[in-house]
Design a protein around this motif. Structure first.
Motif, short mmCIF file in Angstrom:
data_model
loop_
_atom_site.label_atom_id
_atom_site.label_comp_id
_atom_site.label_asym_id
_atom_site.label_seq_id
_atom_site.Cartn_x
_atom_site.Cartn_y
_atom_site.Cartn_z
N ILE A 199 18.48 -62.48 39.59
CA ILE A 199 18.08 -62.30 38.47
C ILE A 199 18.95 -63.16 37.21
N SER A 200 18.32 -63.71 36.35
CA SER A 200 18.78 -64.60 35.28
C SER A 200 19.95 -64.04 34.65
N ASP A 201 21.00 -64.96 34.34
CA ASP A 201 22.08 -64.50 33.78
C ASP A 201 21.88 -63.60 32.37
N VAL A 202 20.91 -64.21 31.71
CA VAL A 202 20.54 -63.42 30.54
C VAL A 202 19.99 -62.03 30.74
N LYS A 203 19.30 -61.85 31.85
CA LYS A 203 19.02 -60.57 32.15
C LYS A 203 19.88 -59.81 32.70
N LYS A 204 20.84 -60.07 33.27
CA LYS A 204 21.99 -59.52 33.80
C LYS A 204 22.80 -58.67 32.43
N VAL A 205 23.03 -59.72 31.41
CA VAL A 205 23.83 -59.25 30.46
C VAL A 205 23.06 -58.44 29.47
N ASP A 206 21.82 -58.60 29.56
CA ASP A 206 20.59 -57.61 28.87
C ASP A 206 20.71 -56.18 29.24
N TYR A 207 21.01 -56.06 30.73
CA TYR A 207 21.17 -54.63 31.49
C TYR A 207 22.33 -53.98 31.12
N PHE A 208 23.53 -54.88 30.80
CA PHE A 208 24.75 -54.23 30.19
C PHE A 208 24.66 -53.72 29.14
N LEU A 209 23.84 -54.43 27.99
CA LEU A 209 23.56 -54.07 26.58
C LEU A 209 22.72 -53.09 26.69
N TRP A 210 21.62 -52.90 27.48
CA TRP A 210 20.67 -51.50 27.57
C TRP A 210 21.67 -50.59 28.09
N GLY A 211 22.42 -50.61 28.76
CA GLY A 211 23.24 -49.68 29.74
C GLY A 211 24.16 -49.01 28.53
N MET A 212 24.50 -49.76 27.56
CA MET A 212 25.32 -49.09 26.65
C MET A 212 24.57 -48.17 25.45
N ARG A 213 23.37 -48.11 25.47
CA ARG A 213 22.39 -47.54 24.48
C ARG A 213 22.98 -46.12 24.14
N ILE A 249 27.51 -65.86 27.61
CA ILE A 249 27.53 -66.34 29.28
C ILE A 249 28.56 -67.56 29.51
N ARG A 250 28.86 -68.19 28.66
CA ARG A 250 29.73 -69.22 29.04
C ARG A 250 31.27 -68.62 28.68
N SER A 251 31.39 -67.67 27.99
CA SER A 251 32.75 -67.04 27.77
C SER A 251 33.37 -66.55 29.25
N LEU A 252 34.68 -66.17 29.28
CA LEU A 252 35.36 -65.66 30.34
C LEU A 252 34.68 -64.11 30.63
N ASN A 253 34.58 -63.52 29.29
CA ASN A 253 34.15 -62.30 29.41
C ASN A 253 32.82 -62.26 30.15
N GLY A 254 31.84 -63.19 29.76
CA GLY A 254 30.50 -62.96 30.25
C GLY A 254 30.51 -63.60 31.72
N GLN A 255 31.38 -64.43 31.94
CA GLN A 255 31.32 -64.83 33.71
C GLN A 255 31.87 -63.62 34.44
N GLN A 256 32.71 -62.74 33.92
CA GLN A 256 33.14 -61.75 34.77
C GLN A 256 32.06 -60.74 34.83
N CYS A 257 31.27 -60.62 33.52
CA CYS A 257 30.32 -59.29 33.74
C CYS A 257 29.24 -59.95 34.65
N ILE A 258 28.80 -61.37 34.69
CA ILE A 258 27.70 -61.77 35.71
C ILE A 258 28.25 -61.59 36.96
N LYS A 259 29.57 -62.27 37.25
CA LYS A 259 30.16 -61.90 38.68
C LYS A 259 30.17 -60.70 39.32
N ARG A 260 30.68 -59.69 38.42
CA ARG A 260 30.57 -58.31 38.91
C ARG A 260 29.22 -57.74 39.08
#
Length: 357
Positions: free
Chosen positions: A343-357, A321-332
């Motif tokens: 929604i929490s930033d953690v949950k946003k990243v979690d959705y990306f991970l879930w979407g890659m299943r 979440i602190r990384s540039l990649n993470g910030q772009q993910c959350i921003k988009r």
């Protein structure tokens, strides 16, 4: 490739079918077989053909699969999902070389001179596909600019990237690329909302602190469906009683995991994390997709070993979440789904991970 945009026997010949050993009498059956095997592509050709003709003849706009067709000020515009437009000068209905109806427009033809060019559905589809491919490449290069892009050829991009978690960073970056191509106002954004089941998640988060989850069967049914809780009635009773109890104190993963084990005799890492993440949305979920994508191994299959693995998951989320990649993910995510930006930033990243299943 020869058949993807309305090509028939002539296209196969020009692509070298005969030289590759096919007999001429085999070519038409091959065309028929390909079209029978790809009905959605064939349907899309003629849907586009009708939409273009409707725009040119009747000056009525129409939308096919998120692509808009309209004529304005003597120009045919095809608006892509990205918002970029393909433009065709002075379109009109003409007659093709077979005596049928076709759309023509002015442009630089095969003779390299300005002339009237004949077109039809499959050819417009070829233009659309190539244009969308270009848009995806452009967005990919912009989104992945931190990934050391060293070259690109046509619709391919090459990058050099080394280090821990390289694979998962790439996967999430590609997820961001896909979201980059989505306009928040179009139907694809609504599809993403449905695919991620965001309304169900909001329902859970809206009610968890307003109800007694140990007694509210509607909440339990929603939670069970969303997180695929498939345990027997006795287990679920213990789970939701603990769920309600944990609302009165700041529970940790360790607390929930041990309590569930004491009450059910099962080591429930995933459902422990899902309870925790519902009560405290800044905490991540542990499921098989997260473990796989983060390339984590569970060496000790006891309670303490599971707690150690969960701490590694938390550590990865915090760093990402602190990384540039993470910030772009959350921003988009926020741009494409502004209604869910809370929604929490953690949950946003979690959705990306879930979407890659």
């Amino acid at each position: 490739m020869a058949l993807g945009y309305g090509g028939s026997v002539g296209a196969l010949k020009s692509m070298g079918a005969v030289e590759m050993g096919l007999l001429e009498e085999e070519l038409q059956p091959l065309v028929d077989s390909w079209r029978s095997a790809n009905p959605n592509i064939v349907r899309f050709w003629w849907d586009v053909d009708r939409a273009v003709k409707k725009a040119v003849k009747q000056r009525e706009p129409s939308v096919i699969k998120g692509i808009r067709f309209e004529v304005r000020s003597g120009m045919l515009f095809i608006t892509l999902p990205s918002g970029r437009r393909l433009s065709y000068v002075k379109p009109r209905i003409g007659e093709n070389r077979f005596g049928g109806e076709s759309v023509t427009y002015e442009g630089v033809g095969a003779t390299k001179k300005w002339e009237r060019i004949e077109s039809y559905g499959p050819k417009f589809v070829e233009n659309i596909v190539q244009a969308i491919s270009r848009d995806i490449l452009m967005f990919a290069m912009k989104t992945l600019r931190h990934c050391f892009i060293c070259a690109h050829v046509h619709i391919m991009m090459f990058s050099e990237m080394v280090g821990k978690f390289t694979s998962i960073y790439w996967k999430i970056s590609l997820g961001v690329v896909c979201m980059d191509y989505i306009n928040p106002d179009n139907e694809i954004s609504a599809w993403v909302e449905r695919y991620l089941n965001l309304k169900r998640y909001v329902e859970i988060m809206d009610h968890v602190w307003k109800t007694d989850v140990s007694k509210d069967t509607d909440f339990q049914r929603t939670f069970n469906g969303f997180y695929q809780v498939r345990r027997n009635e006795e287990w679920r009773k213990c789970y939701y009683q603990l769920f309600e109890k944990m609302k009165t104190e700041y529970a940790t993963f360790d607390d929930i995991l041990h309590s569930l084990y004491e009450n059910t005799g099962r080591i429930e890492v995933s459902f422990s994390s899902k309870m925790l993440a519902t009560l405290h949305p800044d905490q991540p979920i542990w499921d098989k997709y997260v473990v796989h994508n983060l390339e984590l191994t569970v060496s000790k299959k006891n309670l303490d070993g599971m707690v150690d693995v969960y701490e590694k998951i938390v550590e990865w989320y915090e760093g990402y979440i602190r990384s540039l990649n993470g910030q772009q993910c959350i921003k988009r995510f926020n741009e494409v789904l502004p209604t869910y930006a809370w929604i929490s930033d953690v949950k946003k990243v979690d959705y990306f991970l879930w979407g890659m299943r």
